[in-house]
Design a protein around this motif. Structure first.
Motif, PDB file in Angstrom:
ATOM      1  N   SER A 278       0.832  -1.203   0.000  1.00 55.10           N
ATOM      2  CA  SER A 278       0.000   0.000   0.000  1.00 55.10           C
ATOM      3  C   SER A 278       0.864   1.249   0.000  1.00 55.10           C
ATOM      4  O   SER A 278       2.051   1.204   0.329  1.00 55.10           O
ATOM      5  CB  SER A 278      -0.914   0.030   1.237  1.00 55.10           C
ATOM      6  OG  SER A 278      -1.609  -1.186   1.400  1.00 55.10           O
ATOM      7  N   VAL A 279       0.229   2.377  -0.340  1.00 55.56           N
ATOM      8  CA  VAL A 279       0.886   3.681  -0.299  1.00 55.56           C
ATOM      9  C   VAL A 279      -0.046   4.655   0.406  1.00 55.56           C
ATOM     10  O   VAL A 279      -1.246   4.712   0.111  1.00 55.56           O
ATOM     11  CB  VAL A 279       1.212   4.204  -1.713  1.00 55.56           C
ATOM     12  CG1 VAL A 279       1.864   5.583  -1.629  1.00 55.56           C
ATOM     13  CG2 VAL A 279       2.121   3.227  -2.455  1.00 55.56           C
ATOM     14  N   ILE A 280       0.500   5.408   1.360  1.00 58.23           N
ATOM     15  CA  ILE A 280      -0.242   6.499   2.004  1.00 58.23           C
ATOM     16  C   ILE A 280       0.397   7.813   1.594  1.00 58.23           C
ATOM     17  O   ILE A 280       1.619   7.973   1.681  1.00 58.23           O
ATOM     18  CB  ILE A 280      -0.224   6.380   3.541  1.00 58.23           C
ATOM     19  CG1 ILE A 280      -0.835   5.049   3.989  1.00 58.23           C
ATOM     20  CG2 ILE A 280      -0.989   7.538   4.175  1.00 58.23           C
ATOM     21  CD1 ILE A 280      -0.828   4.859   5.494  1.00 58.23           C
ATOM     22  N   THR A 281      -0.415   8.761   1.136  1.00 57.28           N
ATOM     23  CA  THR A 281       0.059  10.104   0.809  1.00 57.28           C
ATOM     24  C   THR A 281      -0.757  11.121   1.596  1.00 57.28           C
ATOM     25  O   THR A 281      -1.839  10.817   2.088  1.00 57.28           O
ATOM     26  CB  THR A 281      -0.083  10.391  -0.697  1.00 57.28           C
ATOM     27  OG1 THR A 281      -1.465  10.269  -1.075  1.00 57.28           O
ATOM     28  CG2 THR A 281       0.745   9.421  -1.524  1.00 57.28           C
ATOM     29  N   GLY A 282      -0.219  12.318   1.710  1.00 56.71           N
ATOM     30  CA  GLY A 282      -0.975  13.370   2.381  1.00 56.71           C
ATOM     31  C   GLY A 282      -0.089  14.374   3.070  1.00 56.71           C
ATOM     32  O   GLY A 282       1.117  14.158   3.244  1.00 56.71           O
ATOM     33  N   ASP A 283      -0.687  15.498   3.468  1.00 53.89           N
ATOM     34  CA  ASP A 283       0.093  16.545   4.126  1.00 53.89           C
ATOM     35  C   ASP A 283       0.376  16.223   5.589  1.00 53.89           C
ATOM     36  O   ASP A 283       1.107  16.949   6.253  1.00 53.89           O
ATOM     37  CB  ASP A 283      -0.590  17.900   3.984  1.00 53.89           C
ATOM     38  CG  ASP A 283      -1.978  17.943   4.617  1.00 53.89           C
ATOM     39  OD1 ASP A 283      -2.353  16.981   5.316  1.00 53.89           O
ATOM     40  OD2 ASP A 283      -2.702  18.927   4.393  1.00 53.89           O
TER      41      ASP A 283
ATOM     42  N   GLY B   5      12.130  17.317   0.502  1.00 56.50           N
ATOM     43  CA  GLY B   5      12.408  18.729   0.733  1.00 56.50           C
ATOM     44  C   GLY B   5      11.812  19.631  -0.328  1.00 56.50           C
ATOM     45  O   GLY B   5      12.213  20.783  -0.475  1.00 56.50           O
ATOM     46  N   SER B   6      10.845  19.115  -1.101  1.00 57.86           N
ATOM     47  CA  SER B   6      10.219  19.914  -2.145  1.00 57.86           C
ATOM     48  C   SER B   6       9.241  20.908  -1.529  1.00 57.86           C
ATOM     49  O   SER B   6       8.919  20.855  -0.342  1.00 57.86           O
ATOM     50  CB  SER B   6       9.478  19.010  -3.133  1.00 57.86           C
ATOM     51  OG  SER B   6       8.358  18.412  -2.502  1.00 57.86           O
ATOM     52  N   VAL B   7       8.748  21.821  -2.361  1.00 61.70           N
ATOM     53  CA  VAL B   7       7.807  22.820  -1.865  1.00 61.70           C
ATOM     54  C   VAL B   7       6.456  22.192  -1.565  1.00 61.70           C
ATOM     55  O   VAL B   7       5.635  22.779  -0.860  1.00 61.70           O
ATOM     56  CB  VAL B   7       7.640  23.960  -2.892  1.00 61.70           C
ATOM     57  CG1 VAL B   7       8.945  24.721  -3.039  1.00 61.70           C
ATOM     58  CG2 VAL B   7       7.181  23.429  -4.254  1.00 61.70           C
ATOM     59  N   SER B   8       6.179  21.015  -2.111  1.00 66.35           N
ATOM     60  CA  SER B   8       4.927  20.337  -1.833  1.00 66.35           C
ATOM     61  C   SER B   8       4.864  19.944  -0.358  1.00 66.35           C
ATOM     62  O   SER B   8       5.838  19.478   0.216  1.00 66.35           O
ATOM     63  CB  SER B   8       4.793  19.085  -2.702  1.00 66.35           C
ATOM     64  OG  SER B   8       3.668  18.323  -2.293  1.00 66.35           O
ATOM     65  N   ARG B   9       3.704  20.138   0.251  1.00 66.67           N
ATOM     66  CA  ARG B   9       3.535  19.787   1.649  1.00 66.67           C
ATOM     67  C   ARG B   9       3.270  18.300   1.823  1.00 66.67           C
ATOM     68  O   ARG B   9       3.320  17.783   2.935  1.00 66.67           O
ATOM     69  CB  ARG B   9       2.378  20.570   2.252  1.00 66.67           C
ATOM     70  CG  ARG B   9       2.629  22.069   2.369  1.00 66.67           C
ATOM     71  CD  ARG B   9       1.414  22.758   2.978  1.00 66.67           C
ATOM     72  NE  ARG B   9       1.112  22.199   4.298  1.00 66.67           N
ATOM     73  CZ  ARG B   9      -0.102  22.184   4.830  1.00 66.67           C
ATOM     74  NH1 ARG B   9      -1.132  22.655   4.143  1.00 66.67           N
ATOM     75  NH2 ARG B   9      -0.301  21.691   6.039  1.00 66.67           N
ATOM     76  N   GLU B  10       2.951  17.606   0.742  1.00 67.41           N
ATOM     77  CA  GLU B  10       2.559  16.213   0.865  1.00 67.41           C
ATOM     78  C   GLU B  10       3.763  15.274   0.793  1.00 67.41           C
ATOM     79  O   GLU B  10       4.636  15.440  -0.055  1.00 67.41           O
ATOM     80  CB  GLU B  10       1.547  15.832  -0.213  1.00 67.41           C
ATOM     81  CG  GLU B  10       0.195  16.505  -0.044  1.00 67.41           C
ATOM     82  CD  GLU B  10      -0.909  15.738  -0.754  1.00 67.41           C
ATOM     83  OE1 GLU B  10      -0.587  14.798  -1.508  1.00 67.41           O
ATOM     84  OE2 GLU B  10      -2.082  16.078  -0.544  1.00 67.41           O
ATOM     85  N   GLY B  11       3.761  14.318   1.687  1.00 68.49           N
ATOM     86  CA  GLY B  11       4.744  13.258   1.632  1.00 68.49           C
ATOM     87  C   GLY B  11       4.064  11.942   1.298  1.00 68.49           C
ATOM     88  O   GLY B  11       2.852  11.875   1.086  1.00 68.49           O
ATOM     89  N   SER B  12       4.844  10.872   1.272  1.00 66.38           N
ATOM     90  CA  SER B  12       4.287   9.558   0.972  1.00 66.38           C
ATOM     91  C   SER B  12       4.978   8.507   1.833  1.00 66.38           C
ATOM     92  O   SER B  12       6.134   8.664   2.235  1.00 66.38           O
ATOM     93  CB  SER B  12       4.444   9.219  -0.513  1.00 66.38           C
ATOM     94  OG  SER B  12       5.811   9.153  -0.873  1.00 66.38           O
ATOM     95  N   MET B  13       4.245   7.465   2.102  1.00 65.32           N
ATOM     96  CA  MET B  13       4.746   6.350   2.909  1.00 65.32           C
ATOM     97  C   MET B  13       4.371   5.049   2.214  1.00 65.32           C
ATOM     98  O   MET B  13       3.210   4.849   1.858  1.00 65.32           O
ATOM     99  CB  MET B  13       4.139   6.396   4.313  1.00 65.32           C
ATOM    100  CG  MET B  13       4.550   5.232   5.218  1.00 65.32           C
ATOM    101  SD  MET B  13       3.747   5.298   6.847  1.00 65.32           S
ATOM    102  CE  MET B  13       4.503   6.781   7.530  1.00 65.32           C
TER     103      MET B  13
END
Length: 213
Positions: free
Chosen positions: A36-41, A48-56
């Motif tokens: 599975s993949v979880i994404t979200g802020d 270190g990108s400007v996007s607030r969202e990461g992924s696991m």
């Protein structure tokens, strides 16, 4: 009569050869393995990108009341969660100490009653239109006011479970701080799972008197 008896014995043997391998396969497939993949802020971005969202990325094994989740959200957020009905442990890479993880949300909500999933969670929910996830028919449920009791410690949102087994396959939800989490299962397997999968490695120590695996 002898011919009839011979024919019946042959028919019985044919039935056993057809059914017995399936019975063995069903017995061997005592658990589940999910990717599975979880994404979200709510997940810190490891780029270190400007996007607030990461992924696991998660690999989850389930068997009875045992759960193992190997998770990876970047160098500072990877490890393993081991759970059963009495204990939860976090094991970090290159660590020789298991950390009590009862308050960790990862892997806490993994499998529910297919007919009454929110009964297990302790709050009401509303059934949604089903869909197919990772090749599996899934039922959807909307919930609110769960505080930290929803999947991944969320308060409100929607989740989908495997219609046959109740395994949680996806969710789109927010926690009490309004951080959003979206989980999608990309691979679902019914597999044989040995107890060793859920064992704390021998090189890892636990608090005195609590090594139970």
């Amino acid at each position: 009569m002898r011919g009839i008896r011979t024919w019946l014995r042959g028919l019985a043997w044919l039935a056993m050869t057809c059914v017995f391998p399936h019975a063995l396969a069903a017995e061997a497939a005592n658990g589940f393995k999910l990717a599975s993949v979880i994404t979200g802020d709510g997940i810190h971005s490891s780029t270190g990108s400007v996007s607030r969202e990461g992924s696991m990325v998660l690999t989850t094994w389930l068997s009875g009341d045992k759960v193992r989740v190997d998770f990876d959200a970047g160098p500072d957020m990877r490890g393993r969660i081991l759970r059963d009905k009495d204990h939860a442990w976090l094991i970090r890479p290159n660590s020789h100490q298991a950390i009590p993880a009862g308050g960790v949300a990862i892997g806490r909500v993994t499998k529910l009653d297919p007919k009454r999933p929110c009964w297990d969670l302790g709050f009401p929910c509303q059934e949604l239109e089903g869909k197919t996830i990772a090749g599996r028919p899934a039922t959807g449920w909307r919930y609110r006011h769960a505080e930290r009791g929803g999947p991944h410690g969320t308060d409100q949102g929607e989740f989908w479970i495997d219609a046959a087994t109740g395994v949680v396959l996806a969710f789109d939800a927010r926690d009490l701080a309004e951080h959003r989490y979206r989980m999608q299962t990309v691979s679902f397997e019914q597999v044989g799972v040995d107890d060793a999968v859920f064992a704390i490695p021998g090189s890892v120590s636990v608090p005195s008197g609590q090594r139970h695996r």
